[in-house]
Design an enzyme around this catalytic site. Structure first.
Site, PDB file in Angstrom:
ATOM      1  N   ASN A  83      -9.739   4.284 -11.924  1.00 28.36           N
ATOM      2  CA  ASN A  83      -8.557   3.487 -12.260  1.00 28.36           C
ATOM      3  C   ASN A  83      -7.834   2.891 -10.763  1.00 28.36           C
ATOM      4  O   ASN A  83      -8.160   3.347  -9.690  1.00 28.36           O
ATOM      5  CB  ASN A  83      -7.624   3.584 -13.342  1.00 28.36           C
ATOM      6  CG  ASN A  83      -7.525   2.277 -13.964  1.00 28.36           C
ATOM      7  OD1 ASN A  83      -6.644   1.294 -13.580  1.00 28.36           O
ATOM      8  ND2 ASN A  83      -8.416   2.092 -15.158  1.00 28.36           N
ATOM      9  N   ARG A  84      -6.590   2.088 -11.014  1.00 26.17           N
ATOM     10  CA  ARG A  84      -5.847   1.597 -10.112  1.00 26.17           C
ATOM     11  C   ARG A  84      -5.001   2.368  -9.296  1.00 26.17           C
ATOM     12  O   ARG A  84      -4.155   3.255  -9.845  1.00 26.17           O
ATOM     13  CB  ARG A  84      -5.376   0.401 -10.385  1.00 26.17           C
ATOM     14  CG  ARG A  84      -6.371  -0.749 -10.714  1.00 26.17           C
ATOM     15  CD  ARG A  84      -6.179  -1.903 -11.289  1.00 26.17           C
ATOM     16  NE  ARG A  84      -7.156  -3.055 -11.717  1.00 26.17           N
ATOM     17  CZ  ARG A  84      -7.941  -2.735 -12.559  1.00 26.17           C
ATOM     18  NH1 ARG A  84      -7.742  -1.655 -13.289  1.00 26.17           N
ATOM     19  NH2 ARG A  84      -9.054  -3.645 -12.613  1.00 26.17           N
ATOM     20  N   HIS A 109     -10.851   2.700  -8.316  1.00 22.17           N
ATOM     21  CA  HIS A 109     -11.934   3.499  -8.711  1.00 22.17           C
ATOM     22  C   HIS A 109     -12.503   4.306  -7.248  1.00 22.17           C
ATOM     23  O   HIS A 109     -13.787   3.964  -6.961  1.00 22.17           O
ATOM     24  CB  HIS A 109     -13.095   2.520  -9.146  1.00 22.17           C
ATOM     25  CG  HIS A 109     -13.033   2.486 -10.814  1.00 22.17           C
ATOM     26  ND1 HIS A 109     -11.982   3.131 -11.453  1.00 22.17           N
ATOM     27  CD2 HIS A 109     -13.546   1.278 -11.614  1.00 22.17           C
ATOM     28  CE1 HIS A 109     -12.101   2.554 -12.800  1.00 22.17           C
ATOM     29  NE2 HIS A 109     -13.035   1.475 -12.598  1.00 22.17           N
ATOM     30  N   HIS A 183     -17.980   6.394 -15.994  1.00 20.12           N
ATOM     31  CA  HIS A 183     -17.577   4.937 -16.233  1.00 20.12           C
ATOM     32  C   HIS A 183     -18.569   4.219 -16.892  1.00 20.12           C
ATOM     33  O   HIS A 183     -19.180   3.127 -16.553  1.00 20.12           O
ATOM     34  CB  HIS A 183     -17.332   4.208 -15.096  1.00 20.12           C
ATOM     35  CG  HIS A 183     -16.671   2.859 -15.227  1.00 20.12           C
ATOM     36  ND1 HIS A 183     -17.125   1.810 -15.723  1.00 20.12           N
ATOM     37  CD2 HIS A 183     -15.133   2.685 -14.984  1.00 20.12           C
ATOM     38  CE1 HIS A 183     -16.305   0.675 -15.646  1.00 20.12           C
ATOM     39  NE2 HIS A 183     -15.028   1.491 -15.253  1.00 20.12           N
ATOM     40  N   TYR A 185     -20.802   2.403 -19.709  1.00 17.97           N
ATOM     41  CA  TYR A 185     -20.327   1.183 -20.819  1.00 17.97           C
ATOM     42  C   TYR A 185     -21.389   1.600 -21.935  1.00 17.97           C
ATOM     43  O   TYR A 185     -22.686   1.716 -21.863  1.00 17.97           O
ATOM     44  CB  TYR A 185     -20.760   0.045 -20.256  1.00 17.97           C
ATOM     45  CG  TYR A 185     -19.960  -0.784 -19.147  1.00 17.97           C
ATOM     46  CD1 TYR A 185     -19.737  -0.236 -17.874  1.00 17.97           C
ATOM     47  CD2 TYR A 185     -19.455  -1.872 -19.438  1.00 17.97           C
ATOM     48  CE1 TYR A 185     -18.985  -0.726 -17.030  1.00 17.97           C
ATOM     49  CE2 TYR A 185     -18.559  -2.520 -18.602  1.00 17.97           C
ATOM     50  CZ  TYR A 185     -18.634  -1.969 -17.260  1.00 17.97           C
ATOM     51  OH  TYR A 185     -17.624  -2.559 -16.185  1.00 17.97           O
ATOM     52  N   ASP A 253      -7.757  -2.838 -21.978  1.00 19.18           N
ATOM     53  CA  ASP A 253      -7.965  -2.499 -20.692  1.00 19.18           C
ATOM     54  C   ASP A 253      -6.951  -1.685 -20.246  1.00 19.18           C
ATOM     55  O   ASP A 253      -6.162  -1.853 -19.328  1.00 19.18           O
ATOM     56  CB  ASP A 253      -8.225  -3.473 -19.770  1.00 19.18           C
ATOM     57  CG  ASP A 253      -8.747  -2.826 -18.233  1.00 19.18           C
ATOM     58  OD1 ASP A 253      -9.210  -3.637 -17.316  1.00 19.18           O
ATOM     59  OD2 ASP A 253      -9.048  -1.551 -18.318  1.00 19.18           O
ATOM     60  N   GLN A 291      -8.876   5.601 -20.809  1.00 21.99           N
ATOM     61  CA  GLN A 291      -8.882   4.192 -20.602  1.00 21.99           C
ATOM     62  C   GLN A 291      -9.710   3.712 -21.643  1.00 21.99           C
ATOM     63  O   GLN A 291     -10.973   4.054 -21.575  1.00 21.99           O
ATOM     64  CB  GLN A 291      -9.297   3.919 -19.064  1.00 21.99           C
ATOM     65  CG  GLN A 291      -9.114   2.565 -18.712  1.00 21.99           C
ATOM     66  CD  GLN A 291      -7.831   2.052 -18.329  1.00 21.99           C
ATOM     67  OE1 GLN A 291      -6.899   2.873 -18.188  1.00 21.99           O
ATOM     68  NE2 GLN A 291      -7.845   0.782 -17.962  1.00 21.99           N
ATOM     69  N   GLU A 318     -12.997   6.058 -20.623  1.00 20.29           N
ATOM     70  CA  GLU A 318     -12.874   6.733 -19.338  1.00 20.29           C
ATOM     71  C   GLU A 318     -11.896   7.835 -19.579  1.00 20.29           C
ATOM     72  O   GLU A 318     -10.688   7.574 -19.335  1.00 20.29           O
ATOM     73  CB  GLU A 318     -12.613   5.837 -18.305  1.00 20.29           C
ATOM     74  CG  GLU A 318     -13.467   4.622 -18.221  1.00 20.29           C
ATOM     75  CD  GLU A 318     -12.934   3.598 -17.445  1.00 20.29           C
ATOM     76  OE1 GLU A 318     -12.373   3.836 -16.561  1.00 20.29           O
ATOM     77  OE2 GLU A 318     -12.992   2.646 -18.059  1.00 20.29           O
TER      78      GLU A 318
END
Ligand code: GLA
Length: 354
Positions: A83-84, A109, A183, A185, A253, A291, A318
């Site tokens: 993440n950020r 990431h 990560h 999906y 998100d 997440q 996540e």
């Protein structure tokens, strides 16, 4: 078919001329997991429905070249930091570090050449009741702006109980942020959107974000909000609410603060059910956060494995420490220091409902 197998085939040539491999882990329950040593990417998970019919329940591509070019992090092993990190900057032991930025002004990431774009060293193992793929990567001092050399080993194991375990281990020679995650999906129906998937998340709070998806630094209760997944709810039930947080995320998100986050050991994180097929995914983790990303950046322009992935065509769960933790002293610590071993584990179990 023997109870548990692991095999490898060439997956293709990388831009540097090296050859990536694709490993297949299979058990007698019909679960087949394909993982590449490029990016530690899970390219496929085959799982039976309640009638035994198999479907691929993860989004991805057909070719290595597509994964090299990917910007959606399909199936990716993520690091150094999932993440950020706001503006790609953090202060550590009195020194300000500037990371590569790849999401507006932020670092996301692990950066443009994060672990999802690395060629990992790989070897396979047969353990009692388990087959395992061991991936190792050494991220050099200064990689994407991070301090210290980080030696990372990730072990993906499949057992006869339809559990895919992700075990993370890392050591460093200088203090550095570390927040490794996966990560993939998921779409348990194998196609369409995930809006009718039913989700449970074991969290009383979540960490709200600003409009650039950076956490505000506080926890807020999920009770009475569209973020309350303590009781099972269809993902689409309230995703369209006018909630400011849903507007910021363009859907879900957000990082959820898992119940029991302050204690060591495993905790239940989430359960995902596709009622039509009967496929169920249960996620347990040692991480304090999760997440939940509802595939809001998918827009039908990305295709793979015979389909165009629509808006919200897949979701990510996540397990992680909280986003931007190096800039929030109140969040659980993510700084790994020399002499300490980073260890974490998450377990994804596939089953079917009655
Ligand atoms: C994470 C982030 C999302 C998005 C995806 C990748 O889930 O939280 O904002 O960046 O990665 O597209």
């Amino acid at each position: 078919m023997p109870p548990l197998t692991i095999s490898a085939v060439p997956f293709g040539k990388l831009p540097d001329g090296s050859t990536a491999q694709l490993f297949t882990l299979e058990n007698r329950g019909g679960i087949k997991v394909c993982i590449s040593d490029f990016g530690g990417i899970i390219t496929q998970i085959l799982a039976p429905d309640r009638h035994g019919v198999l479907a691929d329940v993860v989004l991805g591509y057909d070719t290595l070249a597509d994964y090299v070019a990917d910007h959606a992090y399909f199936g990716a092993t993520i690091g150094r930091f999932g993440n950020r990190i706001a503006d790609g900057r953090f202060l550590l032991d009195g020194v300000t570090h500037q990371l590569a930025v790849n999401d507006g002004t932020h670092h996301l990431h692990g950066g443009p050449q994060g672990f999802h774009k690395a060629k990992w060293d790989a070897y396979t193992m047969h353990l009692p009741g388990t087959v395992a793929l061991v991936l190792r990567h050494v991220s050099v001092d200064g990689d994407q702006g991070y301090p210290g050399k980080l030696d990372v080993t990730i072990t993906y194991e499949l057992n006869a109980d339809n559990e895919l375990r992700a075990r993370y281990h890392a050591i460093t020679d200088k203090p550095t942020p570390v927040n490794l995650t996966q990560h993939t999906y998921f779409n348990l129906a194998g196609r369409g959107t995930i809006l009718d998937h039913e989700l449970t998340i074991h969290a009383d709070h979540y960490t709200p974000i600003d409009r650039t998806l950076i956490p505000l630094g506080i926890h807020i209760p999920v009770s009475g909000t569209a973020f309350d997944f303590r009781a099972t709810r269809a993902i689409g039930a309230r995703i369209g609410d006018g909630d400011e947080q849903l507007r910021h995320g363009n859907g879900y998100d957000h990082n959820f603060v898992l119940s029991g986050a302050s204690q060591a050991g495993f905790r239940p994180a989430a359960r995902l059910v596709d009622r039509a097929s009967g496929r169920v995914l249960d996620l347990r983790t040692q991480e304090p956060g999760l997440q939940f990303y509802s595939g809001n950046f998918l827009d039908g322009s990305v295709s793979g494995k015979g389909q165009n992935y629509p808006y919200r065509g897949g979701l990510c769960l996540e397990p992680q420490h909280f986003p931007d933790s190096p800039n929030h002293s109140a969040f659980p610590d993510t700084i790994l220091r020399p002499g300490i071993e980073y260890r974490s584990e998450s377990i994804y179990r596939l089953s079917t409902d009655a």
